[in-house]
Design a protein around this motif. Structure first.
Motif, PDB file in Angstrom:
ATOM      1  N   PRO A  61      24.035  -6.400 -18.489  1.00 30.69           N
ATOM      2  CA  PRO A  61      24.099  -6.413 -19.947  1.00 30.69           C
ATOM      3  C   PRO A  61      25.547  -6.471 -20.424  1.00 30.69           C
ATOM      4  N   PRO A  62      25.757  -6.958 -21.649  1.00 33.84           N
ATOM      5  CA  PRO A  62      27.133  -7.061 -22.170  1.00 33.84           C
ATOM      6  C   PRO A  62      27.824  -5.704 -22.228  1.00 33.84           C
ATOM      7  N   SER A  63      29.138  -5.729 -22.061  1.00 30.74           N
ATOM      8  CA  SER A  63      29.919  -4.496 -22.121  1.00 30.74           C
ATOM      9  C   SER A  63      29.819  -3.866 -23.507  1.00 30.74           C
ATOM     10  N   GLY A  64      29.604  -2.558 -23.536  1.00 31.01           N
ATOM     11  CA  GLY A  64      29.499  -1.838 -24.802  1.00 31.01           C
ATOM     12  C   GLY A  64      28.148  -1.959 -25.476  1.00 31.01           C
ATOM     13  N   LEU A  69      24.485   0.961 -21.709  1.00 35.85           N
ATOM     14  CA  LEU A  69      24.305   2.410 -21.794  1.00 35.85           C
ATOM     15  C   LEU A  69      23.072   2.843 -21.019  1.00 35.85           C
ATOM     16  N   CYS A  70      21.970   2.116 -21.178  1.00 40.09           N
ATOM     17  CA  CYS A  70      20.728   2.465 -20.477  1.00 40.09           C
ATOM     18  C   CYS A  70      20.894   2.316 -18.969  1.00 40.09           C
ATOM     19  N   TRP A 101      16.938  -3.823 -28.294  1.00 42.60           N
ATOM     20  CA  TRP A 101      18.386  -3.684 -28.513  1.00 42.60           C
ATOM     21  C   TRP A 101      19.225  -3.979 -27.277  1.00 42.60           C
ATOM     22  N   GLU A 102      18.714  -4.704 -26.312  1.00 42.02           N
ATOM     23  CA  GLU A 102      19.404  -4.889 -25.036  1.00 42.02           C
ATOM     24  C   GLU A 102      20.864  -5.317 -25.204  1.00 42.02           C
ATOM     25  N   ALA A 103      21.122  -6.364 -26.001  1.00 40.17           N
ATOM     26  CA  ALA A 103      22.476  -6.914 -26.122  1.00 40.17           C
ATOM     27  C   ALA A 103      23.219  -6.414 -27.354  1.00 40.17           C
ATOM     28  N   ILE A 104      22.597  -5.542 -28.127  1.00 36.83           N
ATOM     29  CA  ILE A 104      23.235  -5.043 -29.357  1.00 36.83           C
ATOM     30  C   ILE A 104      24.274  -3.992 -28.998  1.00 36.83           C
ATOM     31  N   PRO A 105      25.484  -4.048 -29.589  1.00 38.73           N
ATOM     32  CA  PRO A 105      26.483  -2.993 -29.331  1.00 38.73           C
ATOM     33  C   PRO A 105      25.940  -1.633 -29.750  1.00 38.73           C
ATOM     34  N   VAL A 106      26.277  -0.612 -28.986  1.00 36.28           N
ATOM     35  CA  VAL A 106      25.781   0.725 -29.318  1.00 36.28           C
ATOM     36  C   VAL A 106      26.258   1.167 -30.694  1.00 36.28           C
ATOM     37  N   THR A 107      27.427   0.674 -31.110  1.00 35.70           N
ATOM     38  CA  THR A 107      27.942   1.035 -32.439  1.00 35.70           C
ATOM     39  C   THR A 107      27.122   0.394 -33.552  1.00 35.70           C
ATOM     40  N   GLY A 108      26.303  -0.608 -33.216  1.00 33.61           N
ATOM     41  CA  GLY A 108      25.475  -1.263 -34.228  1.00 33.61           C
ATOM     42  C   GLY A 108      24.158  -0.555 -34.461  1.00 33.61           C
ATOM     43  N   ILE A 109      23.860   0.451 -33.639  1.00 29.49           N
ATOM     44  CA  ILE A 109      22.630   1.231 -33.823  1.00 29.49           C
ATOM     45  C   ILE A 109      22.962   2.385 -34.761  1.00 29.49           C
ATOM     46  N   ILE A 143      28.350   9.205 -25.607  1.00 30.25           N
ATOM     47  CA  ILE A 143      29.497   9.840 -26.282  1.00 30.25           C
ATOM     48  C   ILE A 143      30.278  10.730 -25.323  1.00 30.25           C
ATOM     49  N   HIS A 144      29.565  11.642 -24.647  1.00 33.61           N
ATOM     50  CA  HIS A 144      30.243  12.689 -23.891  1.00 33.61           C
ATOM     51  C   HIS A 144      30.521  12.315 -22.439  1.00 33.61           C
ATOM     52  N   ASP A 145      29.657  11.536 -21.820  1.00 39.15           N
ATOM     53  CA  ASP A 145      29.841  11.205 -20.407  1.00 39.15           C
ATOM     54  C   ASP A 145      30.575   9.881 -20.218  1.00 39.15           C
ATOM     55  N   LEU A 146      30.166   8.852 -20.968  1.00 36.03           N
ATOM     56  CA  LEU A 146      30.793   7.545 -20.805  1.00 36.03           C
ATOM     57  C   LEU A 146      31.987   7.339 -21.735  1.00 36.03           C
ATOM     58  N   GLU A 147      32.018   8.113 -22.845  1.00 29.73           N
ATOM     59  CA  GLU A 147      33.075   7.943 -23.856  1.00 29.73           C
ATOM     60  C   GLU A 147      33.223   6.478 -24.244  1.00 29.73           C
ATOM     61  N   MET A 148      32.087   5.882 -24.625  1.00 30.24           N
ATOM     62  CA  MET A 148      32.069   4.454 -24.990  1.00 30.24           C
ATOM     63  C   MET A 148      32.893   4.234 -26.246  1.00 30.24           C
ATOM     64  N   PRO A 149      33.758   3.235 -26.254  1.00 30.15           N
ATOM     65  CA  PRO A 149      34.649   2.987 -27.397  1.00 30.15           C
ATOM     66  C   PRO A 149      33.875   2.792 -28.696  1.00 30.15           C
TER      67      PRO A 149
END
Length: 392
Positions: A61-64, A69-70, A101-109, A143-149
């Protein structure tokens, strides 16, 4: 002539109202495509499966993205160590959300997106709440484990969950006897019922109990098991009624305490089907006894009286009592018999706090508890309580 193979795997389930519900999976990957109750048709599922077959294999899956995340969460050691049933439930929720939401950025959720997802489950509040809890867990991991930007707030945090009433069904002795009588020709189900009630363990743990777990100490039969969900090692002293079921010969020569008719491990789905057959037989016998006791049903020419009589008859049946209610029934019966919370927790495998919460929820509804207190008061006689004087 064999049917042509498709990229679709169809699973059907008959609901209590007689309708059939379909769930479609991608045969190659095992991913959930959709369910008929969500508006999916077989044609749409076939089209989606064909497009999934035609897609080129990607590196990931795309980065971010939510899919990334899954993927990280499913490979995390803490997830791998969870009980199989817990992992199965989480995977089901995650696959459903990845399909959207496979390719959706996590910040877009956003919180708005989360609310829209939750609103689709108004008719299935339990499932909607479970889905939201899984999403909250995933986002906290990001948020806490991966600290995704860019992911600083959890959009599923503090959600407005649907109000769902906790199950408070308890098996009474009359219905326990009715089920055991209906299962007279099904010794495996009689034994399963006794194990569920008198060991206060989960159905999944009961189906894995085997002869090597059974031992005798000080003239009593015990069962030692490790709970699949919690990993807790529990020593269960057997009630005399359970001991009577355990000493009965086991068909098939299997080491399992509860096995399928072929003597093999019983899948939960097939076990549930066999259970429901006995349940229907018990209901039929209870209904017949109730009708005979009333002298029959009023004629169809008096529809209101007939419906009232049927309502009375249905009240004598097993209603919506389930297998999982037996664990709670056993804990309540232990408390009524005078067992302390630590004693009950030691048997069920709950923490003392969890056991106390269960008893706090269900014991106040049981009139036997109040009656037992009054009887002890009466046996103790009248005593004058002397209050100590306050010191000045």
């Amino acid at each position: 002539m064999p049917r042509p193979a498709t990229g679709l795997n169809t699973v059907s389930r008959r609901r209590p109202d007689g309708t059939v519900e379909f769930t479609w999976y991608h045969r190659k990957s095992g991913l959930l495509i959709g369910k008929s109750r969500d508006g999916w048709t077989k044609e749409a599922a076939l089209e989606r499966a064909a497009s999934m077959d035609a897609e080129e294999v990607k590196a990931g899956p795309p980065s971010g993205s939510f899919g990334e995340l899954c993927a990280f969460y499913l490979s995390d050691p803490r997830f791998v160590r969870k009980a199989e049933k817990t992992k199965r439930d989480y995977r089901k929720h995650i696959e459903l959300m990845r399909g959207m939401w496979e390719a959706i950025p996590v910040t877009g959720i956003t919180r708005k997106v989360v609310r829209a997802l939750h609103a689709q489950y108004q008719d299935r509040p339990w499932q909607g709440n479970a889905l939201l809890r899984t999403l909250r867990l995933l986002m906290n991991f990001g948020i806490h484990d991966l600290e995704m930007p860019g992911l600083t707030k959890n959009p599923a945090d503090r959600p407005s969950l649907y109000e769902t009433r906790a199950r408070d069904q308890i098996w009474d002795q009359h219905r326990i006897d009715a089920f055991m009588e209906a299962a007279r020709d099904y010794p495996a189900l009689r034994r399963a019922f006794a194990l569920l009630l008198y060991t206060v363990q989960r159905p999944s743990d009961v189906l894995t109990m085997a002869r090597p777990m059974v031992f005798e100490r000080d003239g009593r039969i015990w069962i030692r098991l490790r709970q699949a969900k919690t990993g807790a090692l529990v020593d269960v002293p057997c009630h005399e009624r359970l001991s009577a079921e355990l000493v009965a010969p086991n068909s098939g020569g299997t080491m399992l305490l509860v096995s399928s008719p072929r003597g093999k491990p019983w899948s939960y789905r097939n076990f549930a089907r066999a259970w429901d057959r006995v349940r229907r037989l018990a209901n039929w016998r209870l209904a017949r006894a109730a009708i005979v006791a009333r002298g029959g049903l009023p004629p169809r020419s008096r529809p209101k009286e007939r419906e009232a009589a049927k309502k009375h008859v249905r009240a004598q049946m097993l209603a919506d009592l389930q297998r999982r209610d037996l664990r709670r029934t056993g804990m309540v019966q232990l408390a009524i018999a005078g067992a302390t919370t630590p004693q009950i927790a030691a048997l069920s495998g709950h923490s003392i706090d969890q056991a106390q919460k269960i008893l706090d929820t269900y014991l106040p509804r049981r009139g036997e508890v109040a009656l037992g207190g009054i009887e002890k008061w009466e046996d103790g006689g009248d005593r004058v309580v002397v209050l100590a004087k306050k010191r000045r």
